[in-house]
Design an enzyme around this catalytic site. Structure first.
Site: not given
Ligand code: FEO
Length: 405
Positions: A24, A78, A80, A145, A164, A196, A229
């Protein structure tokens, strides 16, 4: 890939995305991973899913352990897309599973899926789910976040699944910090974590500090941090926590970034004597040309530096567009605890420097004014002014936040 046991009967079942380069708008030169975790217990429980185009990879990893239809609970930390967009596929495979998510997460989830037949249970901080021998404790982390965010702590394993937070965009066959450090370096791992933080978490430093303090106050002992991640912190999770606390306080190295763009090389010519002045004061300096650098890299370099000088030519009485883009990104990240200044060149009207200082003031950053600007082309006198500006800025940076040492 195959499932990898990270704690007794707790497995990484995620996916490695070697190819993604644009996350993104955030450049990911090293790719990323979408981590999710399967707890094999009396009630098999999946913590998070993956990005939808990797759903079958995660399903395949799970099949090496159990049939996906055996999963009884799915925790969604989360909503997302990179962590939840495969949920629809999992619910096809195990339609009776209970989904645990925050209230805000449930509302968001309903915007992505038809959840009318799903068994969704909302949870708050302190609530627990017993899966058998393991107990999962939920900790809401709103705005770290997204508003829906939470973490899941597996009490008996002392494992924090942190979504995250503590993550890094890094595709690698190494799953753990000690494995990564062996084939790369600790500096590379920290740089990925800082990258990050700078691009995703910079605005939330105050919240991050208070959330870490809350977790510490809850007496939660952390032996391992498994983010959604990148690398899992098993060797030195306390180092990752300390790094986050330091970043949340704004701490950074004594270092200066010179971030600029140029039209006919005049502003670019100014960077050389400025950099020399900084170096002659004994401070490390990184020079970034915006049109040659992805925006997320420029943001990381800003964040890694205690001071930053931004350079721009004036175009049509305005700041140069790529510099305006950088400032727009920066403004959204609400930077704190950095000292800044501006420089640039103009032909007849000027305007870029004034625009930059106005932006710095709006961001409430400490500034070194009035900056330095030259008309058309830097003369040797102008170069001397630039050199002195670099030295003066370096001296101010050295005195700024000495508590970071
Ligand atoms: Fe906030 Fe890895 O997505």
């Amino acid at each position: 890939m195959k499932a990898i046991e990270i704690k007794p009967d707790i497995f990484w079942v995620g996916a490695i995305d070697w190819a993604v380069r644009d996350f993104h708008g955030y450049v990911t030169p090293n790719g990323t991973t979408y981590n999710n975790y399967l707890i094999l217990d009396e009630e098999p429980t999946l913590v998070d899913t993956v990005k939808s185009n990797f759903a079958e990879v995660a399903v395949g990893n799970i099949r090496t352990l159990i049939a996906p239809s055996e999963i009884k609970n799915i925790i969604i930390n989360h909503i997302e897309n990179d962590h939840m967009s495969a949920l629809g596929r999992f619910m096809e495979l195990t339609p009776d599973a209970s989904i645990y998510v925050t209230e805000r997460g449930k509302k968001g989830m309903e915007r992505y899926f038809d959840t009318s037949r799903w068994n969704i249970k909302t949870v708050k901080t302190g609530e627990e789910l017993k899966t058998g021998k393991y107990t999962l404790l939920f900790i809401e982390t709103p705005m770290i976040h997204w508003p829906d965010s939470m973490m899941t702590y597996v009490k008996e394993a002392k494992l924090l699944i942190s979504q995250d937070a503590f993550g890094q965009h890094y595709a690698t066959t190494a799953r753990f910090d000690d494995e990564f450090i062996e084939c790369a370096s600790h500096a590379e791992l920290e740089d990925a974590a800082i990258d990050y933080y700078a691009n995703i978490l910079m605005p939330f430093g105050k919240l991050i500090r208070s959330k870490i303090e809350q977790i510490q106050d809850m007496g939660i002992e952390i032996e391992m941090i498994a983010p959604d991640h990148g690398i899992i912190w098993r060797k030195e999770p306390e180092r990752a926590v300390q790094m986050y606390l330091d970043m949340a306080k704004g701490k950074t190295a004594l270092r200066i970034a010179v971030i600029y763009d140029t039209m006919w090389q005049s502003t670019e010519m100014m960077t050389l004597p400025i950099m020399q002045g900084i170096r002659d004061e004994g401070i490390d300096c990184k020079v970034i040309k915006l049109r040659a650098t992805p925006m997320s890299v420029a943001i990381k370099e800003f964040w890694k530096s205690r001071g930053c000088l931004v350079g721009s030519p004036t175009l049509n009485n305005e700041v140069f567009p790529s510099v305006a883009e950088f400032i727009t990104h920066l403004r959204g990240l609400r930077p704190k605890d950095r000292i800044v200044g501006a420089f640039g060149s103009y032909g007849w009207g000027g305007g870029a420097i004034k625009w930059l200082y106005n932006e710095f003031q709006n961001m409430k950053l400490e500034t070194v004014e009035p900056g330095v600007q030259v008309i058309y082309r830097p003369s040797s006198e102008d170069e001397e002014k630039c050199y002195e500006f670099g030295r003066e800025f370096a001296m101010r940076v050295r005195e700024y936040h000495k508590d970071y040492e």
